[in-house]
Design an enzyme around this catalytic site. Structure first.
Site, PDB file in Angstrom:
ATOM      1  CE  LYS A  10      -2.693   3.230   2.301  1.00 47.28           C
ATOM      2  NZ  LYS A  10      -2.288   4.424   3.064  1.00 47.28           N
ATOM      3  CG  PHE A  55      -0.669   9.219 -11.212  1.00 49.06           C
ATOM      4  CD1 PHE A  55      -1.052   9.993 -10.134  1.00 49.06           C
ATOM      5  CD2 PHE A  55      -1.423   8.105 -11.530  1.00 49.06           C
ATOM      6  CE1 PHE A  55      -2.159   9.654  -9.374  1.00 49.06           C
ATOM      7  CE2 PHE A  55      -2.538   7.758 -10.778  1.00 49.06           C
ATOM      8  CZ  PHE A  55      -2.915   8.539  -9.696  1.00 49.06           C
ATOM      9  CE1 TYR A  57      -2.732  14.889 -18.764  1.00 53.45           C
ATOM     10  CE2 TYR A  57      -2.552  12.892 -17.450  1.00 53.45           C
ATOM     11  CZ  TYR A  57      -2.977  13.541 -18.593  1.00 53.45           C
ATOM     12  OH  TYR A  57      -3.637  12.838 -19.569  1.00 53.45           O
ATOM     13  N   GLY A  59       2.183  20.092 -12.785  1.00 49.13           N
ATOM     14  CA  GLY A  59       1.279  21.040 -12.131  1.00 49.13           C
ATOM     15  C   GLY A  59       1.886  21.632 -10.879  1.00 49.13           C
ATOM     16  N   GLY A  63      -1.418  16.692  -3.239  1.00 48.22           N
ATOM     17  CA  GLY A  63      -1.903  17.011  -1.899  1.00 48.22           C
ATOM     18  C   GLY A  63      -2.825  15.901  -1.436  1.00 48.22           C
ATOM     19  CB  CYS A  66      -3.519   8.927  -0.020  1.00 45.03           C
ATOM     20  SG  CYS A  66      -5.139   8.322   0.499  1.00 45.03           S
ATOM     21  CE  LYS A  69      -2.635   8.761   5.486  1.00 42.73           C
ATOM     22  NZ  LYS A  69      -2.166   7.393   5.112  1.00 42.73           N
TER      23      LYS A  69
END
Length: 242
Positions: A10, A55, A57, A59, A63, A66, A69
């Site tokens: 995870k 993922f 892109y 910018g 934030g 998940c 942290k």
């Protein structure tokens, strides 16, 4: 799968996605200095099936609850067993730095003085389709603007109540009922979240409502050539300003 491996999976998954985001943001900053267009680069590398488009892109950084942290948690866990997670430290450092990139561009555009200026801000949530503002780039941007003596007129389709709860009543923050209302009398438009209803605005209205016709787009929503045709200066991430 054993429990320990499941737990690690995870964290590893979220850290991998965070790494992709930070990598693309670093490439965007470099592309801008080299005169390349990061959007063309993104299309090129994304066409490679070993990389893909998810993922990548560029910018204002990640934030939410998940990614920040879990990156920090795995850094701490690594430290507990005497391992130095060099890459994860870099992922976090790039993300923290990326959240101030748009403010730095804005400050440079206005010759270092934002005192007394008002900025329209489209987007408060850390990503579309949520009201979550935890560690959102918009918060870093707004707080930097306030520190510099500027005012913010903000709109988000979902996060208005959340912003009210976080910041309460402030003289330097106006929460507007529509994205159009946020434009009125502002010195520039800033975009911090890639909501779908921000993608096809009336550029004529934006130009006419702003004191200075300039958009600072932290999510690369628009084609610079299209914006330029409407007489608006366009500053984005990893591309030449129009």
């Amino acid at each position: 799968m054993d429990v320990r491996s499941a737990e690690f999976t995870k964290y590893a998954a979220n850290c991998m996605l965070a790494t992709k985001i930070s990598f693309m943001n670093e490439m965007a900053n470099l592309a801008e200095l080299l005169g390349a267009d990061i959007e063309e680069v993104r299309k090129g590398i994304g066409s490679d099936p070993r990389i893909g488009y998810h993922f990548i892109y560029p910018g204002l950084g990640y934030g939410g609850s998940c990614f920040p942290k879990d990156v920090r948690a795995l850094i701490r866990t690594a430290g507990d067993v005497g391992f130095e997670p060099v890459l994860l430290h870099s992922v976090e450092a790039r993300n923290n730095a990326q959240k101030v990139v748009l403010f730095d561009k804005l400050k440079s555009h206005f010759n270092g003085d934002l005192t007394g200026k008002t900025f329209a801000l489209w987007g408060l949530a850390f990503k579309p389709n949520t009201d979550d503002m935890r560690e959102a780039p918009s918060r870093v941007l707004m707080e930097a603007l306030w520190q510099a003596g500027a005012r913010v007129q903000a709109y988000d389709p979902e996060a208005m109540n959340e912003a009210q709860q976080i910041y309460g009543q402030r003289d330097d923050l106006t929460l507007c009922g529509t994205k159009e209302a946020a434009l009125r009398g502002a010195d520039a438009l800033l975009i911090a979240t890639e909501w779908k209803n921000f993608r096809a605005p009336s550029f004529e209205l934006i130009r006419d409502q702003l004191k200075t016709a300039v958009i600072f787009d932290g999510r690369n929503l628009y084609d610079p050539a299209v914006v330029a045709r409407h007489g608006i200066q366009y500053v984005s991430i990893g591309r030449k300003a129009s």
